[in-house]
Each structure stands twice: as structure tokens, then as C-alpha cells.
Design a protein around this motif. Structure first.
Motif, mmCIF file in Angstrom:
data_model
loop_
_atom_site.group_PDB
_atom_site.id
_atom_site.type_symbol
_atom_site.label_atom_id
_atom_site.label_comp_id
_atom_site.label_asym_id
_atom_site.label_seq_id
_atom_site.Cartn_x
_atom_site.Cartn_y
_atom_site.Cartn_z
ATOM 1 N N GLN A 34 1.002 -1.081 0.095
ATOM 2 C CA GLN A 34 -0.027 -0.121 -0.055
ATOM 3 C C GLN A 34 0.906 1.151 -0.023
ATOM 4 O OE1 GLN A 34 -2.885 0.020 3.009
ATOM 5 N NE2 GLN A 34 -3.803 2.052 2.237
ATOM 6 N N ALA A 35 1.987 1.217 0.586
ATOM 7 C CA ALA A 35 2.916 2.320 0.687
ATOM 8 C C ALA A 35 3.464 2.650 -0.402
ATOM 9 C CB ALA A 35 4.061 2.334 1.473
ATOM 10 N N ALA A 63 1.900 1.857 -3.437
ATOM 11 C CA ALA A 63 0.890 2.478 -4.255
ATOM 12 C C ALA A 63 0.713 3.861 -4.140
ATOM 13 C CB ALA A 63 -0.542 1.531 -4.190
ATOM 14 N N CYS A 64 0.616 4.238 -2.712
ATOM 15 C CA CYS A 64 0.541 5.573 -2.513
ATOM 16 C C CYS A 64 1.797 6.399 -2.836
ATOM 17 C CB CYS A 64 0.437 5.731 -0.864
ATOM 18 S SG CYS A 64 -1.294 4.941 -0.149
ATOM 19 N N ASN A 65 2.716 6.115 -2.862
ATOM 20 C CA ASN A 65 4.080 6.649 -3.458
ATOM 21 C C ASN A 65 3.734 7.064 -4.816
ATOM 22 O OD1 ASN A 65 6.319 8.097 -3.541
ATOM 23 N ND2 ASN A 65 7.622 6.037 -3.311
ATOM 24 N N VAL A 98 0.835 7.136 -6.492
ATOM 25 C CA VAL A 98 -0.098 8.132 -6.710
ATOM 26 C C VAL A 98 0.405 9.359 -6.308
ATOM 27 C CG1 VAL A 98 -2.492 8.605 -5.869
ATOM 28 C CG2 VAL A 98 -1.864 6.353 -6.802
ATOM 29 N N ALA A 99 0.989 9.588 -5.236
ATOM 30 C CA ALA A 99 1.428 11.049 -4.612
ATOM 31 C C ALA A 99 2.432 11.447 -5.654
ATOM 32 C CB ALA A 99 2.236 10.591 -3.391
#
Length: 170
Positions: free
Chosen positions: A83-84, A86-88, A90-91
Motif C-alpha cells: 500500500q505504501a 501504491a500511495c507513493n 499516486v503521490a
């Protein structure tokens, strides 16, 4: 330098990883350029060709493994990104789009005349270049320049892909 790069031998492996990424990206870009520019095919055609090749390769490997009674150690259906990660991703995408949008908004409002002139000149240059050379060729040239910068920065120790958002090179 981070603590990870101070470990003896670790820096060499990171540098080789960056060189491998650049070379792999350059090879992939060359294949995409050949498919789109020389064969006059579309990206949709390329995507369908890649999926067909992957499907048949996996089918043949599956039949071969089943025939030889070889068990596959990792099930590709269980591959996941954290999840980290994927968040990175997208960010970073959101930061890039947001930065481009804010530059264009400031230029369009006319508050910064120098920025407005720079954006107009850049867009005019890109439009003129687009009339002379195909878009695929421009994208491939940009990819080659990016790969060369990755190779150069990996040889100096400042890697592009290992930096955090907002981190400035020395």
C-alpha cells in the motif's frame, strides 16, 4: 549519503541497479519506437501484441512445467505491491500534475510575465517540432535523454529514481 549506501559493496549494487534500469528502459523504448514508428502501428496494437505474447508464453510455460512435473514457487496471481508503494506512485503523479497545472495557471493569468513568455516560447517550439518530426520520435528522443541522464547520475552517485519528493541535488 544515506546509511544504506555507506555499507561496503552496497553502493556498487545500487549503481548497477540504476544502470540496469536505464538500459532496460532504453531497450523497451527502442522496441516501442520500432513498433510505433517503423511499422506505423498504434499503441493499442502494441499493447495487444504484448498481451498476446505474454499469454502464449505463460501458456507454453505452464504446459511445459506441468509436463515436467515442476512446481512453480511463486504464484503470479498472488503478486501484489504494498500500500505504501501504491500511495507513493499516486503521490508522485499527483505532485507532477499539480505542479504542471499551477505553472500553466500562473502563466495563463498573466501575473508572471516572464513565465508566460517562457511557456509560450516552449509551446511554440514544441508545436513547430511536432510539425517537423512525429510525436513518437520526440518521445523516443526524450526517453533516450532521460536514460542518458540516469546513466550519468548513477556514475556520479546522484540517482534520479532514489530521491524523495522535493529532495534537491547537491
Amino acid at each position: 549519503m544515506s546509511e544504506q549506501t555507506k555499507v561496503p559493496g552496497k553502493f556498487v549494487r545500487e549503481e548497477m541497479g540504476e544502470m540496469g534500469k536505464a538500459i532496460g528502459l532504453l531497450i523497451s523504448g527502442t522496441l516501442v519506437y520500432h513498433h510505433c514508428a517503423n511499422r506505423n502501428a498504434t499503441l493499442l496494437s502494441l499493447l495487444s501484441d504484448v498481451l498476446i505474447v505474454l499469454l502464449f508464453s505463460l501458456a507454453i510455460l505452464g504446459l511445459l512445467f506441468r509436463q515436467l512435473n515442476v512446481s512453480v514457487p511463486v504464484d503470479p496471481l498472488e503478486w501484489q505491491i504494498s500500500q505504501a508503494t501504491a500511495c507513493n506512485i499516486v503521490a508522485r503523479l499527483a505532485n507532477t500534475v499539480g505542479a504542471a497545472e499551477s505553472v500553466l495557471r500562473v502563466a495563463a493569468t498573466g501575473h508572471d510575465k516572464r513565465l508566460f513568455v517562457k511557456v509560450v516560447i516552449c509551446l511554440y517550439f514544441l508545436a513547430a517540432l511536432g510539425r517537423i518530426i512525429s510525436g513518437v520520435t520526440i518521445a523516443y528522443a526524450g526517453l533516450c535523454l532521460f536514460c542518458l541522464s540516469m546513466l550519468f547520475q548513477s556514475s556520479t552517485g546522484n540517482t534520479v529514481l532514489n530521491r524523495r519528493n522535493g529532495e534537491i541535488l547537491d
